[in-house]
Design a protein around this motif. Structure first.
Motif, PDB file in Angstrom:
ATOM      1  N   VAL A  63       0.779  -1.256  -0.047  1.00  0.00           N
ATOM      2  CA  VAL A  63      -0.120   0.251   0.095  1.00  0.00           C
ATOM      3  C   VAL A  63       0.990   1.279  -0.017  1.00  0.00           C
ATOM      4  N   THR A 100      -5.859   8.312   3.899  1.00  0.00           N
ATOM      5  CA  THR A 100      -5.587   7.023   3.457  1.00  0.00           C
ATOM      6  C   THR A 100      -4.781   6.201   4.210  1.00  0.00           C
ATOM      7  N   SER A 101      -3.536   7.081   4.562  1.00  0.00           N
ATOM      8  CA  SER A 101      -2.409   6.470   5.436  1.00  0.00           C
ATOM      9  C   SER A 101      -2.838   6.476   6.758  1.00  0.00           C
ATOM     10  N   SER A 103      -6.002   5.781   7.546  1.00  0.00           N
ATOM     11  CA  SER A 103      -6.636   4.474   7.473  1.00  0.00           C
ATOM     12  C   SER A 103      -6.047   3.122   7.592  1.00  0.00           C
ATOM     13  N   LEU A 104      -4.896   3.143   6.929  1.00  0.00           N
ATOM     14  CA  LEU A 104      -3.799   2.015   6.887  1.00  0.00           C
ATOM     15  C   LEU A 104      -3.349   1.842   8.340  1.00  0.00           C
ATOM     16  N   PHE A 119     -11.753  -0.039   7.631  1.00  0.00           N
ATOM     17  CA  PHE A 119     -10.541   0.616   7.621  1.00  0.00           C
ATOM     18  C   PHE A 119      -9.561   0.194   6.182  1.00  0.00           C
ATOM     19  N   SER A 120     -10.159  -1.241   6.053  1.00  0.00           N
ATOM     20  CA  SER A 120      -9.413  -1.647   4.786  1.00  0.00           C
ATOM     21  C   SER A 120     -10.386  -1.205   3.687  1.00  0.00           C
ATOM     22  N   THR A 123      -9.166   2.357   3.365  1.00  0.00           N
ATOM     23  CA  THR A 123      -7.770   2.613   2.544  1.00  0.00           C
ATOM     24  C   THR A 123      -7.842   2.182   1.059  1.00  0.00           C
ATOM     25  N   TRP A 124      -8.452   1.330   0.637  1.00  0.00           N
ATOM     26  CA  TRP A 124      -8.553   0.861  -0.666  1.00  0.00           C
ATOM     27  C   TRP A 124      -9.321   1.942  -1.494  1.00  0.00           C
ATOM     28  N   LEU A 164      -4.844  -6.013   1.258  1.00  0.00           N
ATOM     29  CA  LEU A 164      -5.717  -5.306   2.286  1.00  0.00           C
ATOM     30  C   LEU A 164      -6.596  -6.232   2.836  1.00  0.00           C
TER      31      LEU A 164
END
Length: 237
Positions: A63, A100-101, A103-104, A119-120, A123-124, A164
């Motif tokens: 990611v 996004t960061s 969420s990862l 959160f997956s 992020t996606w 993810l």
């Protein structure tokens, strides 16, 4: 090479130095873990935990490397003074990148199933949102177009989603046979996509000239694969 050129090759460099060696280690440990479950006693007891730990790092690393590639594609397409949308769009994209960061990181820490799923997906979706920008070369966005299946970007989106999934479903994969079978099937598909990434990434690197060559390269006709002849240079005295 200019700074933009170095930023462009950061993504493939990290993939070669970090991601693909990790893939090899994770696959080997995964095979050893399965062999141990099938009753082979000469396999180290730590193979399962090592496979899980390295798999988490691989998923997160994929990611991160993809995000680096998308940022590089967006900021190097045009000079910052000619950035489409100006500061307002730039700030919006920065917020997507930060979200996004975050969420990862949250996915890495989450324990409940609902939060891991949330959160997956976040992020996606963040990766897809950044990849949807016009500066990102995608070859084709139509899955019915044969060129779509040669896209380095879309193969990257697919393998990111699979990574993810592995990261988010880790507890279920450890506890339930059905989830382990899904995990194996997903990773077989990921292996195919990683192979495609290696081929299409090498191809795309051949098509990205250094910044100082752009003015000349863009005079070529990419449909007929012809370039205007260079002006003859007088011999050096």
């Amino acid at each position: 090479m200019e700074s933009a050129d170095w930023l462009t090759i950061l993504h493939p460099a990290l993939a070669v130095v970090l991601i693909y060696p990790l893939i090899g280690m994770v696959v080997r440990l995964g095979v050893q873990t399965r062999q141990r479950r099938m009753g082979e006693s000469n396999i180290a007891r730590t193979s399962g935990s090592e496979h899980t730990d390295l798999g988490r790092w691989l998923s997160a690393g994929v990611v991160i490397v993809v995000l680096i590639a998308l940022v590089a594609a967006i900021v190097t397409k045009n000079p910052l003074s000619a950035f489409s949308g100006g500061w307002a769009r730039g700030l919006q994209l920065l917020m997507v990148l930060l979200g996004t960061s975050i969420s990862l990181v949250a996915l890495w820490q989450a324990t409940s199933k609902s939060l891991r799923l949330l959160f997956s997906l976040l992020t996606w979706l963040g990766v897809i949102s950044l990849g949807a920008q016009p500066e990102v070369w995608r070859v084709s966005d139509n899955p019915f177009d044969p060129m779509f299946w040669t896209s380095h970007y879309w193969a990257g989106v697919g393998v990111t989603g699979l990574m993810l999934f592995s990261l988010g479903a880790r507890p279920e994969i450890l506890r339930q046979l059905r989830w382990r079978r899904i995990h194996v099937a997903a990773n077989l598909l990921a292996a195919v996509l990683f192979s495609i990434q290696g081929i299409t990434g090498t191809r795309d690197l051949l098509q990205i000239p250094p910044g100082w060559q752009l003015a000349t390269i863009y005079q070529c006709n990419f449909d007929t694969l012809k370039c205007p002849p260079l002006a003859s240079q007088p011999p050096a005295p």
